[in-house]
Design a protein around this motif. Structure first.
Motif, short mmCIF file in Angstrom:
data_model
loop_
_atom_site.label_atom_id
_atom_site.label_comp_id
_atom_site.label_asym_id
_atom_site.label_seq_id
_atom_site.Cartn_x
_atom_site.Cartn_y
_atom_site.Cartn_z
N ARG A 1 0.83 -1.22 0.00
CA ARG A 1 0.00 0.00 0.00
C ARG A 1 0.86 1.26 0.00
N MET A 2 2.05 1.17 0.55
CA MET A 2 2.94 2.33 0.59
C MET A 2 3.62 2.60 -0.75
N GLY A 3 3.44 1.70 -1.71
CA GLY A 3 4.04 1.89 -3.02
C GLY A 3 5.32 1.11 -3.24
N PHE A 4 5.66 0.22 -2.31
CA PHE A 4 6.88 -0.58 -2.43
C PHE A 4 6.54 -2.02 -2.83
N GLU A 5 5.64 -2.18 -3.76
CA GLU A 5 5.17 -3.51 -4.14
C GLU A 5 6.30 -4.38 -4.66
N SER A 6 7.15 -3.85 -5.55
CA SER A 6 8.22 -4.66 -6.12
C SER A 6 9.26 -5.02 -5.06
N VAL A 7 9.55 -4.09 -4.17
CA VAL A 7 10.49 -4.38 -3.09
C VAL A 7 9.93 -5.47 -2.18
N GLU B 1 20.03 -11.79 2.00
CA GLU B 1 19.74 -11.09 0.75
C GLU B 1 18.41 -10.34 0.84
N ALA B 2 17.46 -10.93 1.55
CA ALA B 2 16.16 -10.26 1.73
C ALA B 2 16.34 -8.95 2.48
N ALA B 3 17.14 -8.98 3.54
CA ALA B 3 17.39 -7.75 4.30
C ALA B 3 18.10 -6.71 3.46
N ALA B 4 19.09 -7.16 2.68
CA ALA B 4 19.86 -6.23 1.86
C ALA B 4 19.02 -5.60 0.75
N ALA B 5 17.91 -6.23 0.38
CA ALA B 5 17.06 -5.72 -0.70
C ALA B 5 16.16 -4.58 -0.24
N ILE B 6 16.16 -4.26 1.03
CA ILE B 6 15.29 -3.20 1.55
C ILE B 6 16.02 -1.86 1.46
N PRO B 7 15.51 -0.92 0.67
CA PRO B 7 16.21 0.36 0.50
C PRO B 7 16.12 1.23 1.75
#
Length: 338
Positions: free
Chosen positions: A264-270, A285-291
């Motif tokens: 809902r916040m707009g981070f669907e792909s993330v 890797e999952a943690a590292a993928a969070i901007p």
């Protein structure tokens, strides 16, 4: 902006220095202490422990799970805690999720909003002790249907406060609206100041269904990760693993309500990428993928001066109090923000 601490639930075992840290939180001027539960430590026992060690902080469940107890059992625990703490208890209730409800407690999860509404109604009856408790709803009927010996009962323990506050933990807009309609407060998680108007609309929808509108004293407390560190990236790195757990692994694919918040916040792909990596057991890797941009929306990270500036955005929202997520190692630095 008031600041409390949401200790959460214990992973592995309780901290060895929990007693000392609770006393330090009370002495430092934090406004509240909250505990949680999932499928390990329960939520009421640590609060009773905290009640014996503190004298001023509010003591809240964030949250007591609907499937974990009958509503009367929850009322019993809350009333007992309120007596032992001198009226400092806040009863936060939440539906949990289907994995925990059905896999751990063996309780159906279907229709969580209707189930929560009925649950709160029974809890309030038991807390008020105005009459014997009865309920003819489909989820928590009292007395038990078909019982020959069961009869409506009134609590043998008189309430310390018959109006002990009942709050709801909620993330989705319908559940947030329900908190405004039937509860005394909303426990928010992954709240982002940039989406304040979204939550205001959900709350207003609930208040509109309530006789008299918004009640005096309705509060919003948001659990927020806080890391004080001169390096913003290093601070964000301390939050990413926990964030990846909730976004990617706290619930099955398609039934993870924390994941849905970030969509809902707009981070669907993330969110999709994090979930894919996490469920594939590639947690690092999952943690590292969070901007960092995402972290900064729902957390307070960086130097104390930056966090104080960021708090200005929170002051303008519906949030009345921030509950720092976890037991901060840098308690003095966080306390300096009060």
């Amino acid at each position: 902006m008031r600041i409390g601490v949401n200790v959460g639930h214990f992973a592995g075992s309780p901290p060895a220095d929990l007693a000392a840290r609770l006393q330090a939180i009370d002495a430092a001027g934090f406004s509240s202490v909250w505990f949680a539960e999932a499928y390990g430590s329960d939520v009421f026992t640590p609060l009773a422990f905290a009640a014996a060690l503190t004298s001023r902080v509010r003591l809240g469940t964030a949250v007591a799970q609907v499937p974990a107890r009958t509503p009367t059992a929850t009322a019993m625990a809350a009333t007992t805690l309120d007596h032992l703490s001198g009226g400092r208890a806040v009863l936060g209730i939440g539906a949990s999720g289907p994995q925990v409800s059905e896999g751990w407690h063996g309780v159906p999860y279907a229709k969580p909003l209707a189930r929560t509404r009925e649950y709160v109604s029974v809890v309030r009856q038991a807390l008020a002790r105005a009459a014997p408790v009865s309920n003819d709803g489909p989820y928590f009927p009292l007395p038990s249907p078909g019982s020959e010996l069961g009869k409506p009962l009134r609590s043998s323990l008189h309430p310390y406060r018959s109006d002990l506050p009942v709050w709801l933990g909620a993330e989705g807009p319908r559940n947030v609206a329900l908190s405004a309609e039937i509860a005394d407060g909303w426990l928010a998680m992954f709240f982002a100041p940039a989406f304040d108007s979204f939550y205001r609309e959900a709350l207003d929808e609930g208040f509109a269904k309530r006789p008299g509108g918004r009640p005096d004293g309705f509060e919003v407390v948001a659990t927020v990760p806080v890391v004080v560190d001169d390096d913003v990236e290093r601070a964000a790195d301390r939050i990413r693993p926990e964030l990846a757990l909730y976004m990617g692994g706290m619930g099955a694919r398609g039934a993870n309500f924390h994941h849905d918040v970030f969509v809902r916040m707009g981070f669907e792909s993330v969110a999709a990428r994090v979930q894919e990596l996490y469920l594939s057991r590639r947690k690092d890797e999952a943690a590292a993928a969070i901007p960092t941009e995402l972290v900064e929306q729902i957390a307070l990270v960086g130097p104390a001066s930056k966090i104080r500036r960021d708090l200005d955005a929170w002051d303008a929202t519906v949030v009345d109090e921030i509950a720092v997520q976890g037991l901060p190692d840098d308690l003095d630095a966080v306390a300096a923000l009060l």
